[in-house]
Design a protein around this motif. Structure first.
Motif, short mmCIF file in Angstrom:
data_model
loop_
_atom_site.label_atom_id
_atom_site.label_comp_id
_atom_site.label_asym_id
_atom_site.label_seq_id
_atom_site.Cartn_x
_atom_site.Cartn_y
_atom_site.Cartn_z
N HIS A 139 4.17 -25.78 62.79
CA HIS A 139 3.98 -25.41 61.39
C HIS A 139 2.86 -24.39 61.24
O HIS A 139 1.90 -24.39 62.03
N PHE A 140 2.97 -23.56 60.20
CA PHE A 140 2.03 -22.44 60.02
C PHE A 140 0.57 -22.90 59.99
O PHE A 140 -0.32 -22.18 60.48
N ASP A 141 0.32 -24.08 59.44
CA ASP A 141 -1.06 -24.52 59.27
C ASP A 141 -1.68 -25.04 60.56
O ASP A 141 -2.87 -25.38 60.57
N HIS A 142 -0.91 -25.10 61.63
CA HIS A 142 -1.44 -25.50 62.93
C HIS A 142 -1.36 -24.36 63.95
O HIS A 142 -2.10 -24.38 64.93
N ALA A 143 -0.48 -23.40 63.72
CA ALA A 143 -0.25 -22.34 64.71
C ALA A 143 -0.69 -20.96 64.25
O ALA A 143 -0.67 -20.01 65.03
N GLY A 144 -1.11 -20.83 63.00
CA GLY A 144 -1.28 -19.51 62.39
C GLY A 144 -2.27 -18.58 63.07
O GLY A 144 -2.09 -17.36 63.04
N ALA A 145 -3.34 -19.11 63.65
CA ALA A 145 -4.36 -18.26 64.28
C ALA A 145 -4.26 -18.25 65.80
O ALA A 145 -5.09 -17.63 66.47
#
Length: 210
Positions: free
Chosen positions: A62-68
């Motif tokens: 999910h974006f909030d775990h993989a975004g950076a």
């Protein structure tokens, strides 16, 4: 946890995700777990430790775990790890939920791991537990010697991960928690994807979902 090991938590992004730095002061290395956002903030905290990043571990896509993850991986020239069943979540904007923040992004991992695989990184022996349900390829990372579990959005304090997102499954999630996580020792600290940490023994006694 031994004296040489330190877990640092930083809350990042629009949904307050826990990003962790697992530091091994003996080897002078560290692991980054779930860098969901604010890469520059995470970089600053890495520099403060004086330790060398050697890998990024994603519990799910999910974006909030993989975004950076990609920005950090590029800066430090390190690999991103995720479970082999999570490739589709990472690479499909409809599954990685980036639309929730008005974006259309594809994420990636460099190394895809298997259930019960043991990773030797930064001086730690890390066992992968496949725990689908929140996503189709979610996993947890267990360091037995340190009595540490990074649970992502699988297990929370007195709660479990949401299963109403695409490809979610409540039955798969509860089964995975019961079979993979609940047999662990009572004093294993669970570092969760959101909110505060907990203990396996506490969840075994007090989690209403289990």
């Amino acid at each position: 946890m031994t004296e040489q090991t330190e877990v640092l938590r930083y809350i990042v992004g629009p949904v307050c995700t826990n990003c962790y730095l697992l530091v091994n002061h003996k080897t002078g290395e560290l692991l980054v777990v779930d860098p969901g956002d604010q890469a520059q903030l995470i970089e600053k905290q890495i520099e403060k430790t004086g330790a060398k990043p050697v890998a990024i571990l994603l519990t799910h896509g999910h974006f909030d775990h993989a975004g950076a993850a990609e920005e950090l991986a590029d800066k430090y020239q390190i690999s991103i790890y995720a479970h082999e069943a999570e490739r589709e979540t990472l690479e499909d904007p409809g599954l990685n939920l980036c639309g929730m923040i008005g974006e259309h992004k594809v994420y990636h991992a460099d190394i895809f791991v298997k259930d019960e695989e043991v990773l030797n990184l930064a001086g730690f022996s890390i066992r992968v537990f496949f725990t689908p349900g929140h996503t189709i390829g979610g996993c947890c990372y267990y360091i037995a010697d340190e009595k540490i579990l990074f649970s992502g959005d699988t297990l929370f304090q007195e709660s479990v991960g949401r299963t109403d997102f695409p490809r979610g499954s409540a039955s798969d999630l509860i089964r995975a928690i019961r079979e993979k996580l609940m047999p662990l020792p009572d004093d294993v600290t669970v570092y969760t994807g959101h909110d505060e940490s907990t203990l396996i023994g506490y969840e075994r006694m007090h989690n209403p979902y289990l």
